[in-house]
Write an enzyme that holds these catalytic residues in place. Structure first.
Site, mmCIF file in Angstrom:
data_model
loop_
_atom_site.group_PDB
_atom_site.id
_atom_site.type_symbol
_atom_site.label_atom_id
_atom_site.label_comp_id
_atom_site.label_asym_id
_atom_site.label_seq_id
_atom_site.Cartn_x
_atom_site.Cartn_y
_atom_site.Cartn_z
ATOM 1 N N TYR A 125 -11.374 -5.568 0.883
ATOM 2 C CA TYR A 125 -11.848 -7.459 1.429
ATOM 3 C C TYR A 125 -12.210 -7.173 3.079
ATOM 4 C CZ TYR A 125 -9.977 -12.055 2.377
ATOM 5 O OH TYR A 125 -10.143 -13.169 2.539
ATOM 6 N N ARG A 130 -16.042 -12.295 6.756
ATOM 7 C CA ARG A 130 -14.728 -12.722 5.790
ATOM 8 C C ARG A 130 -14.236 -13.820 5.696
ATOM 9 N NH1 ARG A 130 -9.871 -8.397 5.847
ATOM 10 N NH2 ARG A 130 -9.504 -9.827 6.906
ATOM 11 N N ASP A 131 -13.918 -14.063 4.660
ATOM 12 C CA ASP A 131 -13.502 -15.989 4.834
ATOM 13 C C ASP A 131 -13.962 -16.983 5.590
ATOM 14 O OD1 ASP A 131 -11.307 -17.386 3.491
ATOM 15 O OD2 ASP A 131 -10.259 -17.235 5.614
ATOM 16 N N SER A 137 -8.108 -15.802 7.610
ATOM 17 C CA SER A 137 -8.760 -14.343 7.126
ATOM 18 C C SER A 137 -9.773 -13.419 7.508
ATOM 19 C CB SER A 137 -7.961 -14.062 5.605
ATOM 20 O OG SER A 137 -6.939 -14.522 5.436
ATOM 21 N N ASP A 178 -13.435 -14.105 -3.089
ATOM 22 C CA ASP A 178 -13.846 -15.441 -2.448
ATOM 23 C C ASP A 178 -15.284 -15.501 -1.481
ATOM 24 O OD1 ASP A 178 -11.173 -16.002 -2.185
ATOM 25 O OD2 ASP A 178 -11.092 -16.361 -0.267
ATOM 26 N N ASP A 356 0.004 -17.253 3.589
ATOM 27 C CA ASP A 356 -1.805 -16.936 3.691
ATOM 28 C C ASP A 356 -2.818 -17.402 5.324
ATOM 29 O OD1 ASP A 356 -2.034 -16.702 0.892
ATOM 30 O OD2 ASP A 356 -1.430 -18.695 0.869
HETATM 31 C C1 BGC Z 1 -4.849 -11.488 4.169
HETATM 32 C C2 BGC Z 1 -4.467 -10.329 4.022
HETATM 33 C C3 BGC Z 1 -3.658 -9.665 3.195
HETATM 34 C C4 BGC Z 1 -3.832 -10.192 1.787
HETATM 35 C C5 BGC Z 1 -2.494 -9.692 0.965
HETATM 36 C C6 BGC Z 1 -4.668 -12.120 3.113
HETATM 37 O O1 BGC Z 1 -4.561 -13.588 2.931
HETATM 38 O O2 BGC Z 1 -6.808 -12.237 4.923
HETATM 39 O O3 BGC Z 1 -5.092 -10.084 5.059
HETATM 40 O O4 BGC Z 1 -3.745 -8.059 2.860
HETATM 41 O O5 BGC Z 1 -3.102 -11.882 1.784
HETATM 42 O O6 BGC Z 1 -1.414 -10.490 1.196
#
Ligand code: BGC
Length: 401
Positions: A125, A130-131, A137, A178, A356
Site C-alpha cells: 500500500y 495513494r488514496d 491516507s 482502493d 482510519d
Molecule cells: C493507513 C495505514 C495503516 C492501515 C492499517 C490505513 O488506513 O493509511 O497507514 O497501516 O490503515 O491500519
C-alpha cells in the site's frame, strides 16, 4: 483510506474511457514476460493458500493489545483474547519494507516449531498519489515527482527480493487497496485522473514482480457499497481483464480482497436500506455477483478474501459512503480459511485498533469524512493506535470474543 464516493452512474462512463490507460510495457525486469506465467505461479494461483495454514502473529501487535489490556483493566480479559488472531501486515511506506526480514524470520521459526505452513498476509500500500479520492491516507509518493519509478525500485523490487529469500514460507499479498476502484468511480477528481495510467502500470508491475511461486496475490476489489452496482462491477471486471492481460494472464493472481478497512456486513440487508439501487446489499452477495462479472470477462475460479476486522455489527451507518472510524463497529468473523463458496478466507486485514484518519481539522491529512456524524471523535492519524475505538470494537465484537 477507503473513500468511496457513491457517485455511481455518473462516473461509470468516465471510467470506461480509462480502461486502456497506460498498459504499455512496464520498465524493470518482470518475473515473466507478458503472456507467459511461470508454471509454478500458475499452479499456486489455483490453490487456496489459507487452507491448512497457521497464521503468523506479529509480536508488536500482540504487545499493543497487551498495553491496551493494561490500560483498561475491567476489559482486560476479553481484550487479551484478541492476541490470538492474525492481522494484515501493512507495507504502507518505503521505510516499512525494512521490517519484512524480521517478520519472515519469525514466521519461519513459527513454521518450524509448529510443523505447519505459517502464512503471512501483507498489504502492499504505497501507490503514487495513494488514496487519490480522499486525504486521510495520502502517501509519500507523488505522480508529479516520478513516484512511479520510486514505487518500482525502492518499494516493489525490495519487497520481491525479501519474499524470494523465503521460498519455504507461504505469503499472501493484498495489492493496493482502493487503487483500481478509484479508477472506476473517481476519475472526476484531478488527483485520480493524474494517477490513472500510473495506477494501472504500477499494479501490473507489482503483479509481475511479486508473483513468485510462494506468493498468492489478491487485487483489491473495494466493497459492496462502492462497486456493487452492475455498471461498476462491469467496468471493474474490464479493467481487471486488461491489467491481468498486461501482467501475464489471469493465472498471475489468486483472487480479490474485498471490504478492506470497511464495515459492510457479511450477510444482512443493511445495503438495501442505505442504497436501494445497489443490488449487492451485503458483502457475500457482492462477492457472488462480482465473481460472475469477472467470469464474464474470462477471470474465472478466483478466490476472495473478505476483511472482517470491523463488520461484525450491522446497522451502524445510515450513509454507506461514510468510511472513517464508524461509531459502534465491532470485530467481525474470526480469521479462517474457506468459510463458504468463493471465499478463500475471512481475515482481519485492517488492523483492529488503528485509526482510519484524524478527526482534528487542524491536523495534516484531515479529511472531513473523519469528522462525519457517524465517525468516532478524538481520532488520531490513520494507522495509529486509537484506544477508545479499539475498546468499542472488542465490546461490540460479533460473534462475541
Ligand atoms: C493507513 C495505514 C495503516 C492501515 C492499517 C490505513 O488506513 O493509511 O497507514 O497501516 O490503515 O491500519
Amino acid at each position: 483510506m477507503i473513500q468511496q464516493r457513491v457517485l455511481a452512474v455518473l462516473s461509470a462512463s468516465l471510467a470506461l474511457s480509462a480502461c486502456g490507460a497506460g498498459l504499455g510495457k512496464v520498465a524493470g525486469t518482470p518475473a515473466s514476460a507478458p503472456g507467459e506465467v511461470d508454471p509454478a505461479q500458475a499452479e499456486a494461483s489455483r490453490r487456496n493458500p489459507f487452507l491448512g495454514a497457521g497464521f503468523f502473529l506479529d509480536p508488536e501487535q500482540v504487545a499493543k493489545i497487551e498495553a491496551a489490556a493494561q490500560a483498561a483493566p475491567s476489559d482486560a480479559m476479553v481484550i487479551r483474547k484478541v492476541k490470538q488472531y492474525p492481522i494484515g501486515l501493512w507495507l504502507d511506506s518505503i521505510a516499512k519494507v525494512a521490517v519484512i526480514p524480521k517478520w519472515l524470520n519469525l514466521a519461519k521459526k513459527q513454521q518450524q516449531a509448529s510443523g505447519q505452513p505459517t502464512l503471512s498476509v501483507f498489504v502492499v500500500y504505497d501507490m503514487p498519489n495513494r488514496d487519490c479520492a480522499s486525504k486521510s491516507s495520502g502517501g509519500e509518493l507523488k505522480v508529479s515527482q516520478d513516484g512511479a519509478t520510486r514505487y518500482r525500485t525502492a518499494f516493489i523490487d525490495p519487497i520481491a527480493a525479501h519474499f524470494a529469500a523465503h521460498p519455504e514460507l507461504p505469503i499472501v499479498v493484498i495489492l493496493e487497496p482502493d487503487s483500481l476502484a478509484n479508477l472506476v468511480t473517481n476519475l472526476n477528481l484531478p488527483t485520480c485522473q493524474e494517477a490513472r495510467a500510473v495506477y494501472v502500470d504500477s499494479v501490473v508491475y507489482a503483479i509481475q514482480k511479486l508473483g513468485l511461486p510462494n506468493v498468492s496475490i489478491y487485487l483489491d476489489a473495494a466493497h459492496a457499497g462502492w462497486l456493487g452496482w452492475d455498471g461498476h462491477r462491469e467496468t471493474f471486471a474490464k479493467l481487471c481483464k486488461k491489467v491481468l492481460k498486461a501482467a501475464g494472464g489471469v493465472d498471475t493472481i489468486r483472487g480479490f480482497a474485498t471490504n478492506v478497512s470497511n464495515y459492510t456486513h457479511l450477510y444482512n440487508r443493511d445495503g438495501a436500506a442505505m442504497e436501494s439501487s445497489d443490488p449487492c446489499y451485503n458483502e457475500l452477495v457482492y462477492v457472488k455477483k462480482l465473481a460472475v462479472s469477472l467470469a464474464d470477462h474470462g477471470i474465472r475460479n478466483k478466490g476472495f478474501i473478505i476483511d472482517t476486522a470491523r463488520n461484525g455489527k450491522g446497522q451502524i451507518r445510515k450513509v454507506w459512503g461514510n468510511w472513517c472510524n464508524i461509531k459502534g463497529a465491532g470485530l467481525g468473523e474470526r480469521p479462517r480459511a474457506a468459510p463458504g463458496p468463493f471465499v478463500d478466507a475471512y481475515f482481519w486485514i485492517k488492523v483492529p485498533g488503528e485509526s482510519d484518519g484524524t478527526s482534528d481539522p487542524s491536523q495534516p491529512r484531515f479529511d472531513p469524512d473523519c469528522a462525519s456524524a457517524e465517525s468516532a471523535t478524538g481520532a488520531p492519524q490513520a494507522g495509529t493506535w486509537f484506544q477508545s475505538y479499539f475498546l468499542d470494537l472488542v465490546r461490540n465484537a460479533t460473534p462475541p470474543l
